[in-house]
Design a protein around this motif. Structure first.
Motif, PDB file in Angstrom:
ATOM      1  N   LYS A 101      -2.390  -0.347  -4.929  1.00  0.00           N
ATOM      2  CA  LYS A 101      -2.489  -1.218  -6.106  1.00  0.00           C
ATOM      3  C   LYS A 101      -1.951  -0.546  -7.370  1.00  0.00           C
ATOM      4  CE  LYS A 101      -7.418  -0.515  -7.192  1.00  0.00           C
ATOM      5  NZ  LYS A 101      -7.275   0.520  -8.176  1.00  0.00           N
ATOM      6  N   ASP A 102      -1.910   0.783  -7.370  1.00  0.00           N
ATOM      7  CA  ASP A 102      -1.406   1.501  -8.536  1.00  0.00           C
ATOM      8  C   ASP A 102       0.006   2.051  -8.338  1.00  0.00           C
ATOM      9  OD1 ASP A 102      -3.728   1.067 -10.070  1.00  0.00           O
ATOM     10  OD2 ASP A 102      -4.718   2.779  -9.127  1.00  0.00           O
ATOM     11  N   PHE A 103       0.682   1.625  -7.268  1.00  0.00           N
ATOM     12  CA  PHE A 103       2.078   2.038  -7.079  1.00  0.00           C
ATOM     13  C   PHE A 103       2.905   1.473  -8.231  1.00  0.00           C
ATOM     14  CE2 PHE A 103       2.799   2.979  -2.272  1.00  0.00           C
ATOM     15  CZ  PHE A 103       1.759   3.878  -2.276  1.00  0.00           C
ATOM     16  N   PRO A 104       4.032   2.094  -8.535  1.00  0.00           N
ATOM     17  CA  PRO A 104       4.877   1.584  -9.625  1.00  0.00           C
ATOM     18  C   PRO A 104       5.246   0.114  -9.408  1.00  0.00           C
ATOM     19  CG  PRO A 104       5.687   3.704  -8.834  1.00  0.00           C
ATOM     20  CD  PRO A 104       4.604   3.275  -7.893  1.00  0.00           C
ATOM     21  N   SER A 140       9.212  -3.752  -2.603  1.00  0.00           N
ATOM     22  CA  SER A 140       9.833  -2.867  -1.612  1.00  0.00           C
ATOM     23  C   SER A 140       8.749  -2.066  -0.905  1.00  0.00           C
ATOM     24  CB  SER A 140      10.908  -1.987  -2.261  1.00  0.00           C
ATOM     25  OG  SER A 140      10.398  -1.320  -3.387  1.00  0.00           O
ATOM     26  N   LEU A 141       8.500  -0.827  -1.311  1.00  0.00           N
ATOM     27  CA  LEU A 141       7.569   0.030  -0.575  1.00  0.00           C
ATOM     28  C   LEU A 141       6.150  -0.538  -0.524  1.00  0.00           C
ATOM     29  CD1 LEU A 141       7.058   2.590   1.033  1.00  0.00           C
ATOM     30  CD2 LEU A 141       6.759   3.814  -1.127  1.00  0.00           C
ATOM     31  N   THR A 142       5.646  -1.032  -1.628  1.00  0.00           N
ATOM     32  CA  THR A 142       4.285  -1.586  -1.638  1.00  0.00           C
ATOM     33  C   THR A 142       4.170  -2.719  -0.628  1.00  0.00           C
ATOM     34  OG1 THR A 142       4.069  -1.037  -3.984  1.00  0.00           O
ATOM     35  CG2 THR A 142       2.470  -2.598  -3.092  1.00  0.00           C
ATOM     36  N   ASN A 143       5.126  -3.628  -0.661  1.00  0.00           N
ATOM     37  CA  ASN A 143       5.128  -4.756   0.265  1.00  0.00           C
ATOM     38  C   ASN A 143       5.286  -4.281   1.713  1.00  0.00           C
ATOM     39  OD1 ASN A 143       5.204  -7.597   0.947  1.00  0.00           O
ATOM     40  ND2 ASN A 143       7.396  -7.313   1.285  1.00  0.00           N
ATOM     41  N   ILE A 173       4.565  -1.305   3.169  1.00  0.00           N
ATOM     42  CA  ILE A 173       3.419  -0.583   3.722  1.00  0.00           C
ATOM     43  C   ILE A 173       2.236  -1.530   3.951  1.00  0.00           C
ATOM     44  CG2 ILE A 173       2.477   0.230   1.518  1.00  0.00           C
ATOM     45  CD1 ILE A 173       1.799   2.883   2.911  1.00  0.00           C
ATOM     46  N   ARG A 174       2.077  -2.492   3.066  1.00  0.00           N
ATOM     47  CA  ARG A 174       1.001  -3.470   3.254  1.00  0.00           C
ATOM     48  C   ARG A 174       1.272  -4.358   4.467  1.00  0.00           C
ATOM     49  NH1 ARG A 174      -0.635  -5.568  -2.850  1.00  0.00           N
ATOM     50  NH2 ARG A 174      -1.740  -3.672  -3.455  1.00  0.00           N
ATOM     51  N   ARG A 175       2.492  -4.788   4.626  1.00  0.00           N
ATOM     52  CA  ARG A 175       2.843  -5.636   5.772  1.00  0.00           C
ATOM     53  C   ARG A 175       2.698  -4.862   7.086  1.00  0.00           C
ATOM     54  NH1 ARG A 175       7.075 -10.128   4.958  1.00  0.00           N
ATOM     55  NH2 ARG A 175       7.454  -9.520   7.099  1.00  0.00           N
ATOM     56  N   ALA A 176       3.155  -3.616   7.090  1.00  0.00           N
ATOM     57  CA  ALA A 176       3.065  -2.807   8.311  1.00  0.00           C
ATOM     58  C   ALA A 176       1.612  -2.567   8.694  1.00  0.00           C
ATOM     59  CB  ALA A 176       3.794  -1.474   8.122  1.00  0.00           C
ATOM     60  N   SER A 177       0.783  -2.212   7.711  1.00  0.00           N
ATOM     61  CA  SER A 177      -0.620  -1.926   8.030  1.00  0.00           C
ATOM     62  C   SER A 177      -1.370  -3.182   8.457  1.00  0.00           C
ATOM     63  CB  SER A 177      -1.325  -1.242   6.856  1.00  0.00           C
ATOM     64  OG  SER A 177      -1.445  -2.112   5.746  1.00  0.00           O
ATOM     65  N   SER A 178      -1.110  -4.306   7.813  1.00  0.00           N
ATOM     66  CA  SER A 178      -1.820  -5.534   8.178  1.00  0.00           C
ATOM     67  C   SER A 178      -1.321  -6.098   9.511  1.00  0.00           C
ATOM     68  CB  SER A 178      -1.713  -6.589   7.077  1.00  0.00           C
ATOM     69  OG  SER A 178      -0.370  -6.991   6.888  1.00  0.00           O
ATOM     70  N   SER A 179      -0.129  -5.709   9.906  1.00  0.00           N
ATOM     71  CA  SER A 179       0.408  -6.134  11.197  1.00  0.00           C
ATOM     72  C   SER A 179      -0.378  -5.529  12.359  1.00  0.00           C
ATOM     73  CB  SER A 179       1.885  -5.729  11.298  1.00  0.00           C
ATOM     74  OG  SER A 179       2.407  -6.039  12.556  1.00  0.00           O
ATOM     75  N   ILE A 180      -0.989  -4.379  12.138  1.00  0.00           N
ATOM     76  CA  ILE A 180      -1.740  -3.715  13.210  1.00  0.00           C
ATOM     77  C   ILE A 180      -2.918  -4.581  13.658  1.00  0.00           C
ATOM     78  CG2 ILE A 180      -2.949  -1.631  13.958  1.00  0.00           C
ATOM     79  CD1 ILE A 180      -1.398  -0.158  11.623  1.00  0.00           C
ATOM     80  N   PRO A 181      -3.884  -4.884  12.784  1.00  0.00           N
ATOM     81  CA  PRO A 181      -5.005  -5.716  13.235  1.00  0.00           C
ATOM     82  C   PRO A 181      -4.588  -7.152  13.548  1.00  0.00           C
ATOM     83  CG  PRO A 181      -5.200  -5.296  10.884  1.00  0.00           C
ATOM     84  CD  PRO A 181      -4.074  -4.438  11.394  1.00  0.00           C
ATOM     85  N   ALA A 182      -3.558  -7.655  12.869  1.00  0.00           N
ATOM     86  CA  ALA A 182      -3.106  -9.026  13.124  1.00  0.00           C
ATOM     87  C   ALA A 182      -2.576  -9.169  14.545  1.00  0.00           C
ATOM     88  CB  ALA A 182      -2.038  -9.433  12.113  1.00  0.00           C
ATOM     89  N   PHE A 235       5.369   5.251   6.210  1.00  0.00           N
ATOM     90  CA  PHE A 235       5.289   4.803   4.819  1.00  0.00           C
ATOM     91  C   PHE A 235       4.222   5.579   4.040  1.00  0.00           C
ATOM     92  CE2 PHE A 235       7.137   0.536   6.241  1.00  0.00           C
ATOM     93  CZ  PHE A 235       8.414   0.868   5.801  1.00  0.00           C
ATOM     94  N   ILE A 236       3.160   5.990   4.711  1.00  0.00           N
ATOM     95  CA  ILE A 236       2.145   6.826   4.064  1.00  0.00           C
ATOM     96  C   ILE A 236       2.766   8.170   3.672  1.00  0.00           C
ATOM     97  CG2 ILE A 236       0.012   8.133   4.486  1.00  0.00           C
ATOM     98  CD1 ILE A 236      -0.908   5.730   6.250  1.00  0.00           C
ATOM     99  N   LEU A 237       3.512   8.764   4.583  1.00  0.00           N
ATOM    100  CA  LEU A 237       4.192  10.030   4.293  1.00  0.00           C
ATOM    101  C   LEU A 237       5.194   9.862   3.154  1.00  0.00           C
ATOM    102  CD1 LEU A 237       4.899  12.992   4.992  1.00  0.00           C
ATOM    103  CD2 LEU A 237       6.535  12.076   6.658  1.00  0.00           C
ATOM    104  N   LEU A 238       5.995   8.818   3.217  1.00  0.00           N
ATOM    105  CA  LEU A 238       6.976   8.563   2.162  1.00  0.00           C
ATOM    106  C   LEU A 238       6.294   8.389   0.808  1.00  0.00           C
ATOM    107  CD1 LEU A 238       9.886   7.988   1.255  1.00  0.00           C
ATOM    108  CD2 LEU A 238       9.512   5.583   1.918  1.00  0.00           C
ATOM    109  N   SER A 239       5.198   7.646   0.789  1.00  0.00           N
ATOM    110  CA  SER A 239       4.465   7.422  -0.459  1.00  0.00           C
ATOM    111  C   SER A 239       3.946   8.722  -1.043  1.00  0.00           C
ATOM    112  CB  SER A 239       3.297   6.456  -0.212  1.00  0.00           C
ATOM    113  OG  SER A 239       3.768   5.204   0.220  1.00  0.00           O
TER     114      SER A 239
END
Length: 120
Positions: free
Chosen positions: A25-28, A34-37, A39-48, A79-83
């Motif tokens: 939420k505090d990413f630039p 780009s990155l915020t979207n 990483i959120r999409r990738a992580s939410s894809s796991i439980p989905a 994406f966690i590593l990149l962040s």
């Protein structure tokens, strides 16, 4: 097939997704689409994908969706590593998020093996 909410791997991956949303939420603002979207999409894809796989009729289909979840977990890990390397994540948030994603990956691998073994 089964209720996804009863799976520990779903609970852990949901926890990971909530953590990712919190720490991003505090990413630039220029990373919002780009990155915020991503990483959120990738992580939410796991439980989905775990949830979607639980709604399928065969173990083979379930294993397929678990594999997709594993791919998303690997993507999230990157994406966690990149962040972290971009300075968007603190070392503490990186370590917590990285630990969570690796726990999810290990759980997914075990569940995939179990589902595939039950097919034979």
């Amino acid at each position: 097939m089964q209720n996804y909410k009863d799976l520990r791997v779903w609970s852990k991956s949901h926890e990971l997704t909530l953590k990712i949303y919190k720490v991003t939420k505090d990413f630039p603002k220029d990373e919002l689409y780009s990155l915020t979207n991503q990483i959120r999409r990738a992580s939410s894809s796991i439980p989905a994908n775990i949830a979607e796989g639980c709604g399928k009729n065969t173990s083979n289909d379930f294993a397929k969706y678990l594999n997709i979840s594993l791919g998303s977990a690997n993507e999230t890990e990157y994406f966690i590593l990149l962040s972290k390397d971009l300075g968007y994540l603190s070392i503490e948030d990186y370590e917590i998020s990285n630990k969570l994603v690796n726990e999810v990956k290990a759980m997914l691998i075990l569940l995939i093996q179990k589902v595939r073994t039950s097919q034979t």
